[in-house]
Design a protein around this motif. Structure first.
Motif, PDB file in Angstrom:
ATOM      1  N   LYS A  86      29.624  -2.460  77.945  1.00 11.28           N
ATOM      2  CA  LYS A  86      30.059  -1.115  78.324  1.00 11.28           C
ATOM      3  C   LYS A  86      31.415  -0.747  77.733  1.00 11.28           C
ATOM      4  CE  LYS A  86      29.440   1.962  82.238  1.00 11.28           C
ATOM      5  NZ  LYS A  86      29.023   2.072  83.653  1.00 11.28           N
ATOM      6  N   GLU A  87      32.283  -1.725  77.575  1.00 13.40           N
ATOM      7  CA  GLU A  87      33.611  -1.413  77.035  1.00 13.40           C
ATOM      8  C   GLU A  87      33.557  -0.980  75.567  1.00 13.40           C
ATOM      9  OE1 GLU A  87      33.258  -5.990  77.359  1.00 13.40           O
ATOM     10  OE2 GLU A  87      32.833  -4.232  78.619  1.00 13.40           O
ATOM     11  N   GLN A  88      32.405  -1.178  74.920  1.00 15.42           N
ATOM     12  CA  GLN A  88      32.252  -0.761  73.521  1.00 15.42           C
ATOM     13  C   GLN A  88      31.609   0.624  73.385  1.00 15.42           C
ATOM     14  OE1 GLN A  88      29.990  -3.888  71.647  1.00 15.42           O
ATOM     15  NE2 GLN A  88      31.537  -5.447  72.045  1.00 15.42           N
ATOM     16  N   TRP A  89      31.171   1.208  74.482  1.00 13.00           N
ATOM     17  CA  TRP A  89      30.502   2.507  74.418  1.00 13.00           C
ATOM     18  C   TRP A  89      31.477   3.602  73.987  1.00 13.00           C
ATOM     19  CZ3 TRP A  89      27.126   3.096  79.487  1.00 13.00           C
ATOM     20  CH2 TRP A  89      26.229   2.016  79.566  1.00 13.00           C
ATOM     21  N   LYS A  90      30.979   4.522  73.153  1.00 16.00           N
ATOM     22  CA  LYS A  90      31.803   5.662  72.732  1.00 16.00           C
ATOM     23  C   LYS A  90      31.505   6.921  73.544  1.00 16.00           C
ATOM     24  CE  LYS A  90      32.900   4.088  68.094  1.00 16.00           C
ATOM     25  NZ  LYS A  90      32.916   4.415  66.648  1.00 16.00           N
TER      26      LYS A  90
ATOM     27  N   SER B  61      29.930   7.986  77.804  1.00 14.54           N
ATOM     28  CA  SER B  61      29.655   7.413  79.129  1.00 14.54           C
ATOM     29  C   SER B  61      28.290   7.832  79.666  1.00 14.54           C
ATOM     30  CB  SER B  61      30.749   7.850  80.113  1.00 14.54           C
ATOM     31  OG  SER B  61      30.799   9.270  80.195  1.00 14.54           O
TER      32      SER B  61
END
Length: 254
Positions: free
Chosen positions: A242-246, A248
């Motif tokens: 999730k921390e790599q998602w551009k 939400s």
């Protein structure tokens, strides 16, 4: 212009640089589910700007429609050769939401089929609902719940054309491949079906699950013939942390 043609033209504009098809997107409401792309029209524009000039190639081989949704199967070359499924949702003739699944294009499978060749035209348009139910039940029975005793009932004998790059034709080929994977400790588990879209004898199922222990999105396209599954294409994409998602919006969210 049909919504299907709008999708074909929009995808082709990635290659040609044509600006008119971008007008098919509602600029005030464009929800992006490709997690590598920022939300909205600005995110789509930023993606295109990252491409080296004239480097992209786009050949949409199949395009189907189910209500407000258009789904396309495309042979891409951007940042390398890829095969992809794209789903677009329309409101009032404009695109307002996009999902996709992309996989690096592999060599032909043991039966000589590529990830994208085969039948392209939808027929049996009056059987869309029946075919969607058949395919949904197949994925739920076999891939989600592992009810392998029901497997043969979904096929016409051993007849089955396979486009997965690792698996040969025929139902027996599928069984053999899954058995080999199990011996190697490679497990494939579908956890949940998120969306089923159909157009005549073609049905696309969007699912979430795990392959070899990694969190994946599965897009499976099936061609139905005489009430049985006859042909299969798929694209499998690992879902990033999730921390790599551009954006939400999540990978699914139908």
């Amino acid at each position: 212009m049909s919504n299907k043609q709008k999708v074909v033209d929009l995808l082709k504009s990635i290659e040609t640089g044509a600006t008119e098809p971008v007008g098919f997107i509602n600029p005030n409401k464009y929800i992006q589910h490709n997690l590598a792309v920022a939300d909205g029209l600005a995110g789509f524009g930023a993606l295109l700007q990252q491409l080296p000039p004239k480097s992209a190639k786009v050949n949409t081989v199949r395009v189907f429609e189910d209500g407000n949704f258009v789904f396309a199967h495309t042979d891409y070359n951007f940042f390398g050769a890829k095969t992809g499924f794209d789903i677009f949702r329309f409101e009032d003739g404009k695109i307002v939401e996009h999902w996709d699944n992309l996989q690096e294009t592999a060599s032909p499978n043991p039966s000589g089929h590529t990830m994208i060749d085969g039948a392209t035209q939808a027929v049996d348009l009056d059987k869309t609902a029946t075919n969607k139910e058949l395919v949904k039940n197949f994925v739920d029975d076999i891939l989600v719940n592992g009810r392998m005793e029901k497997l043969a009932g979904y096929f016409n004998g051993d007849n089955y054309i396979q486009h997965n790059p690792l698996i040969p034709d025929q139902l027996s080929g599928l069984g053999k491949a899954l058995g080999e994977w199990a011996k190697q400790g490679i497990t494939m588990k579908y956890d949940q079906i998120h969306k089923v879209l159909g157009d005549g004898n073609f049905v696309l199922v969007v699912s979430e699950g795990h392959l070899a222990g990694k969190h994946n999105s599965f897009y499976d396209l099936f061609r139905v013939e005489n009430g049985k599954i006859a042909e299969h294409w798929d694209v499998i994409e690992q879902i990033p942390a999730k921390e790599q998602w551009k954006n939400s919006n999540g990978k699914f969210g139908f």
